[in-house]
Design an enzyme around this catalytic site. Structure first.
Site, PDB file in Angstrom:
ATOM      1  N   CYS A 248       7.545   4.001  10.377  1.00 24.82           N
ATOM      2  CA  CYS A 248       7.006   2.675   9.869  1.00 24.82           C
ATOM      3  C   CYS A 248       7.955   1.930   9.144  1.00 24.82           C
ATOM      4  CB  CYS A 248       5.869   3.067   9.006  1.00 24.82           C
ATOM      5  SG  CYS A 248       6.136   3.835   7.368  1.00 24.82           S
TER       6      CYS A 248
ATOM      7  N   GLY B  68      -1.981   5.444   3.986  1.00 29.55           N
ATOM      8  CA  GLY B  68      -2.519   5.293   5.487  1.00 29.55           C
ATOM      9  C   GLY B  68      -3.649   4.245   5.907  1.00 29.55           C
TER      10      GLY B  68
ATOM     11  N   CYS C 272       2.661   4.584   0.807  1.00 28.65           N
ATOM     12  CA  CYS C 272       3.113   5.159   1.859  1.00 28.65           C
ATOM     13  C   CYS C 272       3.881   6.400   1.596  1.00 28.65           C
ATOM     14  CB  CYS C 272       3.762   4.352   2.908  1.00 28.65           C
ATOM     15  SG  CYS C 272       4.526   4.931   4.506  1.00 28.65           S
TER      16      CYS C 272
ATOM     17  N   LYS D  54      -4.312 -10.104   4.119  1.00 30.58           N
ATOM     18  CA  LYS D  54      -4.311 -10.006   2.720  1.00 30.58           C
ATOM     19  C   LYS D  54      -4.277 -11.472   2.258  1.00 30.58           C
ATOM     20  CE  LYS D  54      -0.860  -5.973   2.735  1.00 30.58           C
ATOM     21  NZ  LYS D  54       0.419  -5.717   2.511  1.00 30.58           N
TER      22      LYS D  54
ATOM     23  N   THR E 119       4.294 -11.191   2.776  1.00 30.71           N
ATOM     24  CA  THR E 119       3.223 -10.367   3.610  1.00 30.71           C
ATOM     25  C   THR E 119       3.620 -10.930   5.085  1.00 30.71           C
ATOM     26  OG1 THR E 119       1.195  -9.473   4.084  1.00 30.71           O
ATOM     27  CG2 THR E 119       1.355 -11.815   3.402  1.00 30.71           C
TER      28      THR E 119
ATOM     29  N   SER F 101       0.967  -1.041  -0.049  1.00 35.55           N
ATOM     30  CA  SER F 101       0.045   0.003   0.025  1.00 35.55           C
ATOM     31  C   SER F 101       0.854   1.252  -0.067  1.00 35.55           C
ATOM     32  CB  SER F 101      -1.077   0.083   1.246  1.00 35.55           C
ATOM     33  OG  SER F 101      -1.837  -1.232   1.122  1.00 35.55           O
TER      34      SER F 101
ATOM     35  N   ARG G 266      -8.647  -0.465   4.285  1.00 34.16           N
ATOM     36  CA  ARG G 266      -8.126  -0.705   3.086  1.00 34.16           C
ATOM     37  C   ARG G 266      -9.137  -1.957   2.163  1.00 34.16           C
ATOM     38  NH1 ARG G 266      -1.773  -1.837   3.961  1.00 34.16           N
ATOM     39  NH2 ARG G 266      -2.825  -2.831   5.854  1.00 34.16           N
TER      40      ARG G 266
ATOM     41  N   ASP H 207      -8.285  -0.613   9.738  1.00 35.10           N
ATOM     42  CA  ASP H 207      -7.823  -0.675   8.575  1.00 35.10           C
ATOM     43  C   ASP H 207      -8.861  -0.293   7.578  1.00 35.10           C
ATOM     44  OD1 ASP H 207      -6.594  -1.348   6.015  1.00 35.10           O
ATOM     45  OD2 ASP H 207      -5.257  -2.842   6.893  1.00 35.10           O
TER      46      ASP H 207
ATOM     47  N   THR I  13      -1.212   3.298  16.958  1.00 32.97           N
ATOM     48  CA  THR I  13      -1.749   3.526  15.565  1.00 32.97           C
ATOM     49  C   THR I  13      -3.011   3.151  15.522  1.00 32.97           C
ATOM     50  OG1 THR I  13      -1.462   3.032  13.329  1.00 32.97           O
ATOM     51  CG2 THR I  13      -0.876   1.465  14.904  1.00 32.97           C
TER      52      THR I  13
ATOM     53  N   CYS J 119       7.421   0.811   5.874  1.00 27.56           N
ATOM     54  CA  CYS J 119       7.218   0.549   4.666  1.00 27.56           C
ATOM     55  C   CYS J 119       7.913   0.625   3.512  1.00 27.56           C
ATOM     56  CB  CYS J 119       5.737   1.619   4.393  1.00 27.56           C
ATOM     57  SG  CYS J 119       4.500   1.495   5.475  1.00 27.56           S
TER      58      CYS J 119
END
Length: 378
Positions: A248, A276, A237, A337, A332, A235, A311, A309, A297, A250
């Site tokens: 983070c 985000g 970032c 996911k 992952t 995703s 997403r 989340d 977070t 990412c």
């Protein structure tokens, strides 16, 4: 004198007219999302009545003053909990707006970074429960990446006002049905892009037909579609991938995944524009500010009114189908996911751990992801 066409919900609902120039539901929803980002009101049709929907974050003082008094503030249940406003059902909460309420008071209810006036109190819940219209309104402002809060104003002249001022009008059920549909981006273009981490790279650009954000696929080498392909869903970032933020992991994950694909000879990294965790960069910075005040977070997302989340990993599955990939070795640490790809018919034959980027500035963040979001980081 203005002459208005029939204003029943049936007359205003989108139907298949056969006219290629007629707006489809997806296009109407996309327009509404854009209008809300601009601070323009839209109208939703449904129970208890047709309503004017105004985004709290982008609402101008002039438009607020033109409303007169009354109406309801619609927040998510998460934001209502943060305000200790308990009487709510489902995913949204309703708060009556008292006569004489000021815009800054309403915006303070929606935005934890604003100071609530000392004399202000949160009114009790209205007598009626939230309806699909209220849920549709919140889904629209979330799609616009605004704070999840709207003013809802009903009245006998709502539809006439909307028609007179060229405001978007759509049935709430049509909005909910459209927003809940999986996105299915289509390929637009691709070209060879040699990268430091992967010299043999090709970038594919995909565009959503509903006007949503573009998504990208970085193809390393030429993966054999008859074998499981090494894949990562990454995703966007901006802070981590571009600025090298240490808050983070990412950026390190992005580069490590590309290096692993280069070492493997082939692979596909899907770069999904869901900044985000799906709340957008502006709201992510609001969450960062709350984290600086001591929240983790997940708590910061909840204080803003979002879920852990937001997403939609179905988009990743759609991109893989477009690329002819049905079986993957997924890089992952996030079980969500894996579950999402499995539910969309993409077989995850193996999980490849990706544990990089831990440091003193993000240890708490990573520990929270493991403890509260189930990420496999041990």
């Amino acid at each position: 004198m203005h002459v208005f066409p029939p204003t029943t919900p049936a007359a205003l609902s989108v139907t298949a007219t056969g006219d290629p120039l007629a707006l489809r539901t997806a296009e109407r929803v996309a327009r509404m999302v854009s209008d809300l980002r601009l601070g323009l009101p839209v109208v939703l049709l449904g129970e208890p009545a047709a309503a004017l929907i105004l985004p709290v974050e982008t609402l101008s003082p002039e438009r607020f003053a033109a409303l007169g008094s009354g109406g309801e503030l619609v927040l998510t249940a998460r934001r209502a909990d943060a305000l200790r406003h308990r009487p709510h059902e489902g995913e949204v909460a309703l708060i009556p707006v008292p006569a004489g309420a000021r815009l800054d008071w309403i915006q303070a209810l929606a935005d934890p970074s604003r100071q609530m006036p000392a004399s202000a109190a949160v009114p009790q819940a209205p007598q009626h429960a939230p309806a699909p219209l209220h849920r549709a309104a919140i889904r629209l402002v979330k799609a616009a990446e605004l704070l999840p809060a709207v003013l809802v104003v009903t009245g006998p002249d709502v539809v006439e006002t909307a028609l007179h001022n060229d405001l978007g009008i759509l049935a709430a059920d049509d909005v909910l049905n459209q927003i809940l549909l999986p996105r299915d981006p289509r390929p637009v273009s691709d070209a060879r892009v040699p990268m430091l981490a992967a010299r043999n790279g090709r970038l594919h650009v995909f565009r959503a037909p509903d006007g949503g954000p573009e998504h990208y696929a970085v193809e390393v080498g030429t993966p054999d579609r008859n074998q499981p392909v090494l894949v990562r869903l990454h995703s966007a970032c901006f802070t981590g991938d571009v600025l090298g933020s240490l808050k983070c992991d990412c950026g390190p994950q992005l580069q490590a995944a590309l290096r692993a694909m280069e070492a493997n000879g082939t692979g596909v990294l899907l770069y999904l524009n869901q900044e985000g965790r799906g709340i957008g960069l502006a709201n992510k910075m609001r969450a960062y500010s709350l984290q600086d005040q001591g929240l983790d977070t997940v708590e910061a997302n909840h204080r803003l009114g979002f879920e852990d989340d937001e997403r939609d990993f179905r988009t990743g599955a759609a991109l893989l189908r477009q690329m002819g990939i049905g079986r993957v070795r997924l890089m992952t640490n996030n079980p969500a996911k894996i579950a999402s790809l499995d539910s969309e018919g993409i077989e995850v034959v193996d999980r490849v751990a990706l544990k990089v980027g831990r440091g003193p500035e993000n240890t708490r963040y990573l520990d929270t992801k493991a403890r509260k979001s189930g990420h496999l980081l041990a």
